[in-house]
Design an enzyme around this catalytic site. Structure first.
Site, PDB file in Angstrom:
ATOM      1  N   HIS A 133       0.827  -1.199   0.000  1.00 44.26           N
ATOM      2  CA  HIS A 133       0.000   0.000   0.000  1.00 44.26           C
ATOM      3  C   HIS A 133       0.867   1.256   0.000  1.00 44.26           C
ATOM      4  O   HIS A 133       0.431   2.321   0.435  1.00 44.26           O
ATOM      5  CB  HIS A 133      -0.931  -0.016   1.220  1.00 44.26           C
ATOM      6  CG  HIS A 133      -2.251   0.625   0.980  1.00 44.26           C
ATOM      7  ND1 HIS A 133      -2.699   1.703   1.709  1.00 44.26           N
ATOM      8  CD2 HIS A 133      -3.232   0.352   0.078  1.00 44.26           C
ATOM      9  CE1 HIS A 133      -3.893   2.054   1.286  1.00 44.26           C
ATOM     10  NE2 HIS A 133      -4.238   1.255   0.293  1.00 44.26           N
ATOM     11  N   ASP A 164      -9.231  12.186  -4.152  1.00 43.34           N
ATOM     12  CA  ASP A 164      -8.070  11.882  -3.328  1.00 43.34           C
ATOM     13  C   ASP A 164      -7.258  13.153  -3.130  1.00 43.34           C
ATOM     14  O   ASP A 164      -7.717  14.246  -3.458  1.00 43.34           O
ATOM     15  CB  ASP A 164      -7.229  10.777  -3.993  1.00 43.34           C
ATOM     16  CG  ASP A 164      -6.565   9.856  -2.985  1.00 43.34           C
ATOM     17  OD1 ASP A 164      -5.749  10.350  -2.177  1.00 43.34           O
ATOM     18  OD2 ASP A 164      -6.848   8.654  -2.995  1.00 43.34           O
ATOM     19  N   HIS A 353     -11.800   9.072  -1.296  1.00 41.47           N
ATOM     20  CA  HIS A 353     -10.676   8.199  -0.941  1.00 41.47           C
ATOM     21  C   HIS A 353      -9.579   8.954  -0.191  1.00 41.47           C
ATOM     22  O   HIS A 353      -8.441   8.544  -0.161  1.00 41.47           O
ATOM     23  CB  HIS A 353     -10.109   7.572  -2.224  1.00 41.47           C
ATOM     24  CG  HIS A 353      -9.243   6.381  -1.993  1.00 41.47           C
ATOM     25  ND1 HIS A 353      -7.898   6.368  -2.309  1.00 41.47           N
ATOM     26  CD2 HIS A 353      -9.513   5.157  -1.476  1.00 41.47           C
ATOM     27  CE1 HIS A 353      -7.384   5.186  -2.013  1.00 41.47           C
ATOM     28  NE2 HIS A 353      -8.344   4.435  -1.501  1.00 41.47           N
ATOM     29  N   GLU A 381       2.742   0.419   4.449  1.00 38.77           N
ATOM     30  CA  GLU A 381       2.279   1.802   4.267  1.00 38.77           C
ATOM     31  C   GLU A 381       3.464   2.778   4.315  1.00 38.77           C
ATOM     32  O   GLU A 381       4.540   2.459   4.822  1.00 38.77           O
ATOM     33  CB  GLU A 381       1.304   2.185   5.393  1.00 38.77           C
ATOM     34  CG  GLU A 381       0.116   1.259   5.556  1.00 38.77           C
ATOM     35  CD  GLU A 381      -1.021   1.584   4.609  1.00 38.77           C
ATOM     36  OE1 GLU A 381      -0.870   2.520   3.797  1.00 38.77           O
ATOM     37  OE2 GLU A 381      -2.062   0.907   4.693  1.00 38.77           O
TER      38      GLU A 381
END
Length: 447
Positions: A133, A164, A353, A381
């Site tokens: 991710h 986003d 998002h 992440e």
């Protein structure tokens, strides 16, 4: 900062200097697509694309065509696309059996004169328990950072878009650091293989290599030796994290703990980890004004209109709304006083998002981290922390916030959110069954 963290990471983070002109905020998905294509066409040294997935659709084809065109134009150009290994080998959720994007990657490599290698990174042996991710595209000395993946809706190719955040950061040191981690920390791993070549190894055969990669990633970090711990001006710090109690999780919690006046949080899926909820409660007790922006359930990318046949995946937006309603009910007093403001984003049939945080008028966190238990425990992440002690970047920062808030509605009372009796019959039936067998708690940990 309150002395809640005995070994605080924030003062130890090394950062790279920036100028206000070196950070650009793009206004939306369509501009993001145009900018990305323009940067790819102008690249002279390197292009590293890192995303959860590069989808086989019109926008994905446009990106891959641009990469091949750039390679043909400059054969010496270093190009790599890095996506999640497991996500690339399955079809879309709910769309039946499909070959996945890997088949398209292989066809492109087989039929093109140029070569654009596409690597699959297996963070876990099952997608349910962790995916790649990471965010951030490195193009020469520029980092294009967004939580978006690459497909029609994320890139606003047609009518619908998925909203986003989109930032361009011109910093050779930052670009070098992110490039180094992807090239040496991921691509060179024995667990990582090219998806654009035939005869892929099975995930089962890679189990030991995947375990080794995940173990190394738990201790990996961006190389910031070229940076400094001094906070004399605008700067950016890259942060990496995977698994429980990782550095990124700790930085997120410390940032909330550092807030003294104002805190804004964006998350698309309202399912906050316990540690985040605790720090939010402590911040409220300190008198910090908090804004939390989430998507309306109809703006969730898993939402299916009640007029369509029920699928289990359609229950997810309702689960998140249940979490939000519970949170609002517990904090109704702070909502009434205006100290806590919960905002629902909705704009037509588009989806939401956004992730990230704004702390006082100094720090801004850019991240793909959804601020949920899955992000805090399972997925690989990263984030970029922008520190602005002198207020050099306040205007673009505020403009981005204003743009986000443009299509939001404040929740004045928890009862304004729908509850189980209001939900479509199929959704309500499923959620009652989930609660009855006590699976709900497990779902919240992996969603």
């Amino acid at each position: 900062m309150p002395l809640l963290f005995k070994r605080s990471l924030l003062p130890k983070l090394r950062s790279f200097p920036l100028t206000a002109e070196a950070v650009t905020v793009l206004s939306g998905a369509a501009e993001f697509r145009r900018c990305l294509l323009e940067k790819i066409a102008q690249a002279t040294r390197r292009i590293y694309i890192v995303a959860l997935y590069l989808q086989h659709d019109e926008a994905g084809q446009e990106i891959l065509d641009a990469l091949h065109a750039a390679k043909l134009k400059r054969p010496e150009l270093e190009i790599a696309v890095v996506v999640d290994w497991l996500r690339a080998q399955r079809g879309l959720i709910g769309a039946g059996k499909q070959p996945g994007n890997a088949a398209w990657y292989q066809e492109m490599t087989r039929t093109r004169q140029s070569t654009v290698p596409i690597y699959g990174v297996p963070v876990q042996t099952r997608e349910l328990f962790g995916v790649l991710h990471l965010k951030g595209f490195v193009i020469d000395d520029c980092v294009v950072y967004s939580g978006a993946s690459l497909n029609n809706v994320y890139l606003h190719k047609f009518d619908k878009y998925r909203f986003d955040r989109y930032h361009l950061l011109h910093s050779r040191e930052l670009a070098d650091s992110m490039h180094h981690l992807v090239k040496h920390g991921l691509i060179e791993s024995k667990a990582v293989h090219r998806l654009d070549l035939p005869k892929l190894p099975t995930t089962r055969s890679l189990r030991n290599d995947i375990g080794d990669l995940r173990s190394r990633l738990k201790h990996a970090a961006y190389d910031t030796t070229a940076g400094s711990t001094e906070r004399t001006g605008l700067s950016v710090s890259p942060v990496l994290g995977v698994g429980k109690n990782n550095p990124l999780n700790r930085v997120i919690l410390e940032l909330i703990a550092s807030a003294q006046r104002q805190l804004t949080i964006c998350t698309p899926y309202f399912n906050l980890p316990l540690g985040v909820v605790r720090e939010i409660n402590r911040a409220l007790a300190r008198g910090v004004k908090i804004d939390i922006v989430v998507g309306d359930k109809t703006a969730n990318d898993f939402y299916i209109p009640p007029s369509e046949p029920f699928k289990v995946i359609a229950a997810l937006p309702y689960l998140y709304e249940i979490s939000l309603r519970r949170f609002a009910k517990r904090h109704q007093r702070q909502i009434d006083s205006g100290q806590l403001n919960l905002h629902l984003w909705r704009e037509g049939d588009n989806s939401y998002h956004l992730k990230g945080m704004w702390i006082d008028e100094r720090r801004t966190l850019l991240t793909g981290n959804n601020l949920n238990p899955r992000a805090f425990r399972l997925d690989l992440e990263n984030a970029l922390l922008i520190d602005d002690p002198k207020g050099e970047w306040l205007q673009p920062r505020q403009q981005e916030l204003d743009n986000i808030m443009r299509h939001t509605t404040r929740i004045a009372h928890f009862q304004s959110l729908e509850a189980l009796p209001d939900y479509p019959a199929g959704v309500a039936k499923f959620l009652k069954r989930v609660s009855r067998v006590r699976v709900e708690r497990l779902l919240y940990r992996i969603l």
